[in-house]
Design a protein around this motif. Structure first.
Motif: not given
Length: 219
Positions: A4-6, A32-33, A101-102, A109-113
């Motif tokens: 899992i990458v942040h 979540r998708v 995408v969790l 700015t966006w934060s992705f997990r």
């Protein structure tokens, strides 16, 4: 091994970010998708007050073919978006490497997990983004086991855990309260509605796991 990458990414680097950053007071979170080539990031929540202006801004984007309001609940709105054929960038890279995408949220700015089947897929994704001109700022890479262990087995997302931990430490649950929900939201740099959702969902997950999962004998 599943990883899992942040990471952080500028809104200009992907379709949803570009389309939604016109609403300066609006915070956006994805449902979540698992993205696919034909339908990447179709649903998202918007938190704010100026929904009509926000919707106009999104519909004016060249990347958006159609925006549909599905529901409005307690200061937030659920939308379904259909992208034009030229829209995918970051989302196309996610779909191409079997990622899920969790969590994803942001404004400018966006934060992705994001979860990947293994390190090879993550490495290929990173290279793909570089070729597409998408500049990722990787904050953390963890294994699935490590991430679950870090959340104490309560099925919390990282954002729920962060919000709940801050609320507890700041005295939000004390009687009388030492801080308001608005102050918790300000510290997290999100809307009060988003903070309320994270705290309530996090508390619900912890309470269900600790109270409702016990056996009759334990009780």
């Amino acid at each position: 091994m599943v990883v899992i990458v942040h990471f952080l990414v500028d809104a200009d680097d992907f379709a949803l970010g570009r389309a939604t950053q016109g609403g300066a007071e609006t915070h956006v979170e994805l449902e979540r998708v698992v993205p696919t080539a034909g339908c990447a990031m179709p649903f998202f929540w918007a938190f704010g007050t100026e929904f009509e202006a926000f919707e106009r801004s999104v519909r004016e984007s060249d990347a958006v073919e159609e925006l549909r309001l599905l529901a409005r609940v307690d200061g937030r709105a659920l939308y379904r978006v259909r992208w034009t054929e030229t829209a995918p960038s970051l989302t196309a890279a996610i779909a191409a490497h079997d990622a899920t995408v969790l969590e994803a949220s942001g404004g400018r700015t966006w934060s992705f997990r994001v979860r990947f089947p293994d390190h090879r897929d993550l490495t290929a994704f990173h290279e793909d983004c570089r070729e597409r001109g998408v500049d990722l700022h990787v904050e953390r890479i963890t294994t699935l086991d490590a991430e679950h262990a870090s959340e104490y087995g309560f099925d919390l997302t990282s954002k729920q855990s962060e919000a709940l931990r801050l609320a507890v430490e700041a005295g939000y649950f004390e009687v009388p309260r030492r801080v308001t929900l608005s102050e918790v939201a300000e510290e997290l740099e999100i809307s009060q509605q988003a903070a309320s959702e994270r705290v309530r969902r996090g508390a619900d997950a912890v309470l269900r796991r600790t109270l409702l999962s016990r056996s009759e004998g334990d009780r």
